[in-house]
Motif scaffolding. Sequence first.
Motif, PDB file in Angstrom:
ATOM      1  N   PHE A 138       0.772  -0.697   0.452  1.00 28.85           N
ATOM      2  CA  PHE A 138      -0.256  -0.119  -0.076  1.00 28.85           C
ATOM      3  C   PHE A 138       0.285   0.956  -0.181  1.00 28.85           C
ATOM      4  CE2 PHE A 138      -2.737   3.168   1.604  1.00 28.85           C
ATOM      5  CZ  PHE A 138      -3.215   3.535   1.022  1.00 28.85           C
ATOM      6  N   ARG A 139       1.531   1.370   1.106  1.00 29.16           N
ATOM      7  CA  ARG A 139       2.470   2.555   0.555  1.00 29.16           C
ATOM      8  C   ARG A 139       3.604   2.828  -0.699  1.00 29.16           C
ATOM      9  NH1 ARG A 139       5.792   6.122   3.254  1.00 29.16           N
ATOM     10  NH2 ARG A 139       7.834   6.142   3.539  1.00 29.16           N
ATOM     11  N   GLN A 140       3.547   1.974  -1.209  1.00 27.46           N
ATOM     12  CA  GLN A 140       4.257   2.139  -2.393  1.00 27.46           C
ATOM     13  C   GLN A 140       3.538   2.408  -3.287  1.00 27.46           C
ATOM     14  OE1 GLN A 140       8.123   1.630  -3.442  1.00 27.46           O
ATOM     15  NE2 GLN A 140       7.817   0.976  -1.309  1.00 27.46           N
ATOM     16  N   ALA A 141       2.223   2.320  -3.174  1.00 27.13           N
ATOM     17  CA  ALA A 141       1.119   2.238  -4.772  1.00 27.13           C
ATOM     18  C   ALA A 141       1.140   4.173  -3.814  1.00 27.13           C
ATOM     19  CB  ALA A 141       0.465   1.559  -3.951  1.00 27.13           C
ATOM     20  N   TYR A 142       0.812   3.815  -2.833  1.00 29.20           N
ATOM     21  CA  TYR A 142       0.120   5.889  -1.997  1.00 29.20           C
ATOM     22  C   TYR A 142       1.501   6.257  -2.357  1.00 29.20           C
ATOM     23  CZ  TYR A 142       0.157   9.845   0.871  1.00 29.20           C
ATOM     24  OH  TYR A 142       0.247  10.873   1.210  1.00 29.20           O
ATOM     25  N   GLN A 143       3.220   6.145  -2.665  1.00 24.32           N
ATOM     26  CA  GLN A 143       4.127   6.976  -2.814  1.00 24.32           C
ATOM     27  C   GLN A 143       4.378   7.245  -4.491  1.00 24.32           C
ATOM     28  OE1 GLN A 143       4.696   8.505   0.273  1.00 24.32           O
ATOM     29  NE2 GLN A 143       6.634   7.908   0.245  1.00 24.32           N
ATOM     30  N   LEU A 144       4.180   6.244  -5.362  1.00 24.51           N
ATOM     31  CA  LEU A 144       4.308   6.603  -6.572  1.00 24.51           C
ATOM     32  C   LEU A 144       2.724   7.515  -7.026  1.00 24.51           C
ATOM     33  CD1 LEU A 144       5.182   3.215  -7.469  1.00 24.51           C
ATOM     34  CD2 LEU A 144       6.629   5.624  -8.406  1.00 24.51           C
ATOM     35  N   VAL A 145       1.614   7.390  -6.407  1.00 26.44           N
ATOM     36  CA  VAL A 145       0.420   8.326  -6.700  1.00 26.44           C
ATOM     37  C   VAL A 145       0.923   9.681  -6.211  1.00 26.44           C
ATOM     38  CG1 VAL A 145      -2.331   8.900  -6.463  1.00 26.44           C
ATOM     39  CG2 VAL A 145      -1.392   6.467  -6.992  1.00 26.44           C
TER      40      VAL A 145
ATOM     41  N   SER B 181       1.861   8.446   5.356  1.00 25.58           N
ATOM     42  CA  SER B 181       2.525   7.255   5.269  1.00 25.58           C
ATOM     43  C   SER B 181       3.463   7.302   5.834  1.00 25.58           C
ATOM     44  CB  SER B 181       2.423   6.753   3.866  1.00 25.58           C
ATOM     45  OG  SER B 181       2.874   5.634   3.963  1.00 25.58           O
ATOM     46  N   GLY B 182       4.607   6.491   7.141  1.00 26.86           N
ATOM     47  CA  GLY B 182       5.565   5.751   7.116  1.00 26.86           C
ATOM     48  C   GLY B 182       5.655   4.954   7.019  1.00 26.86           C
TER      49      GLY B 182
ATOM     50  N   ALA C  84       4.732   9.379  10.142  1.00 30.30           N
ATOM     51  CA  ALA C  84       2.794   9.888   9.429  1.00 30.30           C
ATOM     52  C   ALA C  84       2.147  10.742  10.504  1.00 30.30           C
ATOM     53  CB  ALA C  84       2.579   7.697   9.960  1.00 30.30           C
ATOM     54  N   TYR C  85       2.216  11.062  11.801  1.00 31.00           N
ATOM     55  CA  TYR C  85       1.918  12.132  12.028  1.00 31.00           C
ATOM     56  C   TYR C  85       2.637  13.478  11.982  1.00 31.00           C
ATOM     57  CZ  TYR C  85       0.140   8.813  15.647  1.00 31.00           C
ATOM     58  OH  TYR C  85      -0.308   7.535  16.967  1.00 31.00           O
ATOM     59  N   ALA C  86       4.281  13.188  11.060  1.00 33.35           N
ATOM     60  CA  ALA C  86       5.130  14.400  10.781  1.00 33.35           C
ATOM     61  C   ALA C  86       4.217  15.432   9.177  1.00 33.35           C
ATOM     62  CB  ALA C  86       5.979  14.442  10.328  1.00 33.35           C
ATOM     63  N   GLU C  87       3.868  13.762   9.078  1.00 31.77           N
ATOM     64  CA  GLU C  87       3.220  14.660   7.480  1.00 31.77           C
ATOM     65  C   GLU C  87       1.645  14.852   7.257  1.00 31.77           C
ATOM     66  OE1 GLU C  87       2.408  12.180   2.969  1.00 31.77           O
ATOM     67  OE2 GLU C  87       3.318  11.264   4.493  1.00 31.77           O
ATOM     68  N   ALA C  88       0.933  13.739   8.419  1.00 27.52           N
ATOM     69  CA  ALA C  88      -0.259  14.485   8.616  1.00 27.52           C
ATOM     70  C   ALA C  88      -0.910  15.764   9.210  1.00 27.52           C
ATOM     71  CB  ALA C  88      -1.229  13.153   9.267  1.00 27.52           C
ATOM     72  N   GLY C  89       0.651  16.545  10.125  1.00 30.77           N
ATOM     73  CA  GLY C  89       0.383  17.554  10.771  1.00 30.77           C
ATOM     74  C   GLY C  89      -0.301  17.640  11.797  1.00 30.77           C
ATOM     75  N   PHE C  90      -0.665  16.405  12.416  1.00 34.04           N
ATOM     76  CA  PHE C  90      -1.114  16.622  14.183  1.00 34.04           C
ATOM     77  C   PHE C  90      -0.946  14.852  14.812  1.00 34.04           C
ATOM     78  CE2 PHE C  90      -4.338  14.283  10.367  1.00 34.04           C
ATOM     79  CZ  PHE C  90      -4.261  13.512  11.044  1.00 34.04           C
ATOM     80  N   GLY C  91      -0.732  14.839  16.038  1.00 29.73           N
ATOM     81  CA  GLY C  91      -1.057  13.195  16.803  1.00 29.73           C
ATOM     82  C   GLY C  91      -1.720  12.382  16.841  1.00 29.73           C
ATOM     83  N   PRO C  92      -1.515  11.540  18.190  1.00 27.31           N
ATOM     84  CA  PRO C  92      -2.649  10.542  18.336  1.00 27.31           C
ATOM     85  C   PRO C  92      -3.376  11.116  18.933  1.00 27.31           C
ATOM     86  CG  PRO C  92      -0.168  10.182  19.576  1.00 27.31           C
ATOM     87  CD  PRO C  92      -0.456  11.444  18.531  1.00 27.31           C
TER      88      PRO C  92
ATOM     89  N   VAL D  31       2.820   2.427   9.391  1.00 26.16           N
ATOM     90  CA  VAL D  31       1.823   3.419   9.812  1.00 26.16           C
ATOM     91  C   VAL D  31       1.300   4.453   8.566  1.00 26.16           C
ATOM     92  CG1 VAL D  31       1.002   4.778  11.260  1.00 26.16           C
ATOM     93  CG2 VAL D  31       2.352   3.371  12.151  1.00 26.16           C
ATOM     94  N   HIS D  32      -0.007   4.350   8.149  1.00 17.86           N
ATOM     95  CA  HIS D  32      -0.479   4.922   7.208  1.00 17.86           C
ATOM     96  C   HIS D  32      -1.990   5.728   8.727  1.00 17.86           C
ATOM     97  CE1 HIS D  32       1.171   1.791   4.786  1.00 17.86           C
ATOM     98  NE2 HIS D  32       1.362   2.862   4.164  1.00 17.86           N
ATOM     99  N   ILE D  33      -2.837   7.212   7.573  1.00 18.59           N
ATOM    100  CA  ILE D  33      -3.130   7.959   8.587  1.00 18.59           C
ATOM    101  C   ILE D  33      -4.145   8.037   7.576  1.00 18.59           C
ATOM    102  CG2 ILE D  33      -3.594  10.079   9.645  1.00 18.59           C
ATOM    103  CD1 ILE D  33      -1.632   9.327  10.612  1.00 18.59           C
ATOM    104  N   PHE D  34      -5.444   7.976   7.845  1.00 18.05           N
ATOM    105  CA  PHE D  34      -6.641   8.258   6.398  1.00 18.05           C
ATOM    106  C   PHE D  34      -7.847   9.700   7.380  1.00 18.05           C
ATOM    107  CE2 PHE D  34      -4.619   4.256   6.340  1.00 18.05           C
ATOM    108  CZ  PHE D  34      -4.739   3.647   4.786  1.00 18.05           C
ATOM    109  N   LYS D  35      -8.568  10.179   6.701  1.00 19.13           N
ATOM    110  CA  LYS D  35      -9.279  11.420   6.682  1.00 19.13           C
ATOM    111  C   LYS D  35     -10.497  10.829   6.100  1.00 19.13           C
ATOM    112  CE  LYS D  35      -9.220  15.193   5.180  1.00 19.13           C
ATOM    113  NZ  LYS D  35      -9.045  16.749   5.202  1.00 19.13           N
TER     114      LYS D  35
END
Length: 379
Positions: free
Chosen positions: A89-96, A231-232, A259-267, A371-375
């Motif tokens: 999943f991470r490889q796919a997400y990174q390439l998109v 994604s991390g 993943a938290y750093a990319e999302a811009g928030f924490g747990p 680790v993946h984060i979704f909204k």
Amino acid sequence: MTAIAVTGTGITPFGKRDESLKTLLLQACREALLEAERPRVDALFIGNFIGGPLANQEILGAMIAGELGLGPIPTMKTEGACASGGIAFRQAYQLVKAGEYDCVLVAGGEKMTNHPTETVITAVNYAMDNESSESFSGLTFPGFFGVLANRYMHEYGATKKHLALVAHKNRMYALNNPISQFKKPASIEEIMNARPITEPLGLFDCSPISDGAAAVVIQRTNSGGVEVLASGQSSGTPLMQEVPDMLRMNATYTSAQQAYAEAGFGPKELDVVELHDCFSMTEIIAIEELGLFEHGHGFEAVEQGQTKHGGTIPVNTSGGLLSKGHPIGATGVAQIVQIVQQLQGRACNQVDGAKIGLSQNLGGTGAYSTVHIFKKAGV
């Protein structure tokens, strides 16, 4: 505004299945593609660990793409032990995200129940460093996590009952999941008195041998779907003797921080979590490393019901690996299916008002973690 989103999901029942690995993957992929309204797929990524030794089948990417009529698209299989699906999943997400593709089909699958247990365990142990002294001494995955559990209990005062509470929670969630491997209730007493595997882990503390597949479609889209925020991924040592702290899973911590750093928030912003509970002890360590609870206090959170509906954060509402099942290559994608459906408001054991979800997929004894984060759409 263009977003990267999961627009389709598919999953087979987990457990002992008569179908081949190929058939299971096709079932999940077709379901995901139909839900996504049959988009043009640019690439296919498949997570699988031991399709060769147990299913006598490799070349899964090209084979599945051909059967689905996707044309001469790029395909590949990713392997990272139990994190194979999460890595795909991470490889796919990174390439998109990089603009290489607009739509990628991601699937994970494993066929494990058609061999004697000894054969399966031998194959699973490919995920250890088999030229190490630990391998020659006979260390197994239950042995590793049993040592971890004993150390945790010694340091913090946790007991076998805390492990049983994890297994019981996940079994109760699995009862409402139509694809779960185990749908028979189990009491705390039954779990604590079950056949021992390695002290202090009993039968219910260990994830089962399973068959199954899961799939998702990732697209660049202007509307619809569940957005992928972050994604991390991190690696760690596969050797117990090199682990700096037996009570820490550094790959889980590091991939979560990325993943938290990319999302811009924490747990604290999370509403629901699917994490890697290959053993009951692993769930307690993971809720600490993901920052859901303080180190050394995860077992208290479990005892207080903080990882269930009505608590701080519902964890493994699918039933987790312990009771939903653990077809190794499928697990990371299956976790994402559950989170996506939670954020769409149509999951088993639905969490009211869920807007942000996280999935965490571990490989080996901490050799890999994603680790993946979704909204939720529109949030």
